[in-house]
Design a protein around this motif. Sequence first.
Motif, short mmCIF file in Angstrom:
data_model
loop_
_atom_site.label_atom_id
_atom_site.label_comp_id
_atom_site.label_asym_id
_atom_site.label_seq_id
_atom_site.Cartn_x
_atom_site.Cartn_y
_atom_site.Cartn_z
N THR A 17 0.84 -1.21 0.00
CA THR A 17 0.00 0.00 0.00
C THR A 17 0.87 1.25 0.00
O THR A 17 0.63 2.18 -0.78
CB THR A 17 -0.95 0.00 1.21
N ALA A 20 2.63 1.67 -3.33
CA ALA A 20 1.68 2.14 -4.35
C ALA A 20 1.43 3.64 -4.20
O ALA A 20 1.40 4.38 -5.19
CB ALA A 20 0.37 1.36 -4.26
N GLU A 21 1.26 4.09 -2.96
CA GLU A 21 1.07 5.53 -2.71
C GLU A 21 2.27 6.32 -3.20
O GLU A 21 2.12 7.34 -3.87
CB GLU A 21 0.85 5.78 -1.22
N HIS A 24 2.28 6.54 -6.88
CA HIS A 24 1.05 7.13 -7.44
C HIS A 24 0.32 6.17 -8.38
O HIS A 24 -0.13 6.56 -9.47
CB HIS A 24 1.35 8.46 -8.14
N ILE A 25 0.27 4.90 -7.96
CA ILE A 25 -0.51 3.91 -8.68
C ILE A 25 -1.40 3.19 -7.66
O ILE A 25 -1.17 3.29 -6.46
CB ILE A 25 0.37 2.89 -9.46
N THR A 26 -2.38 2.47 -8.15
CA THR A 26 -3.27 1.77 -7.23
C THR A 26 -2.60 0.51 -6.70
O THR A 26 -1.73 -0.08 -7.37
CB THR A 26 -4.60 1.40 -7.90
N GLN A 27 -3.04 0.09 -5.54
CA GLN A 27 -2.49 -1.12 -4.93
C GLN A 27 -2.75 -2.35 -5.80
O GLN A 27 -1.83 -3.15 -6.00
CB GLN A 27 -3.05 -1.27 -3.51
N THR A 29 -2.99 -2.50 -9.04
CA THR A 29 -2.09 -2.41 -10.18
C THR A 29 -0.68 -2.83 -9.79
O THR A 29 -0.03 -3.61 -10.50
CB THR A 29 -2.06 -0.97 -10.74
#
Length: 92
Positions: A17, A20-21, A24-27, A29
């Motif tokens: 998590t 991903a933050e 700047h992508i979704t978890q 993805t």
Amino acid sequence: DLDIKIFQEVAKEQNITKAAENLHITQPTLSRQLKSLEEELGQQLFVRSSHNIQLTNEGKLLSKRTADILNMVDKTTNEFKAMHDLLVAMSI
């Protein structure tokens, strides 16, 4: 190149998590990218638990190699920039 950066960020953070933050992508993805990388290499790179993620021995080796690769890319980019700057300075 993106797979290497994603892998390195997860290895550094040991948290999908948070990685991903930072990227700047979704978890989901990021998780798909990691799974794809593991399938491509035929190696499990991480041991996943509910709260964190840790490198396997194979993951530790890949982390070292990818850090070397990224450092080399940065060094080469800096050398190209220095060469360009020198050529510009010489042409003035």
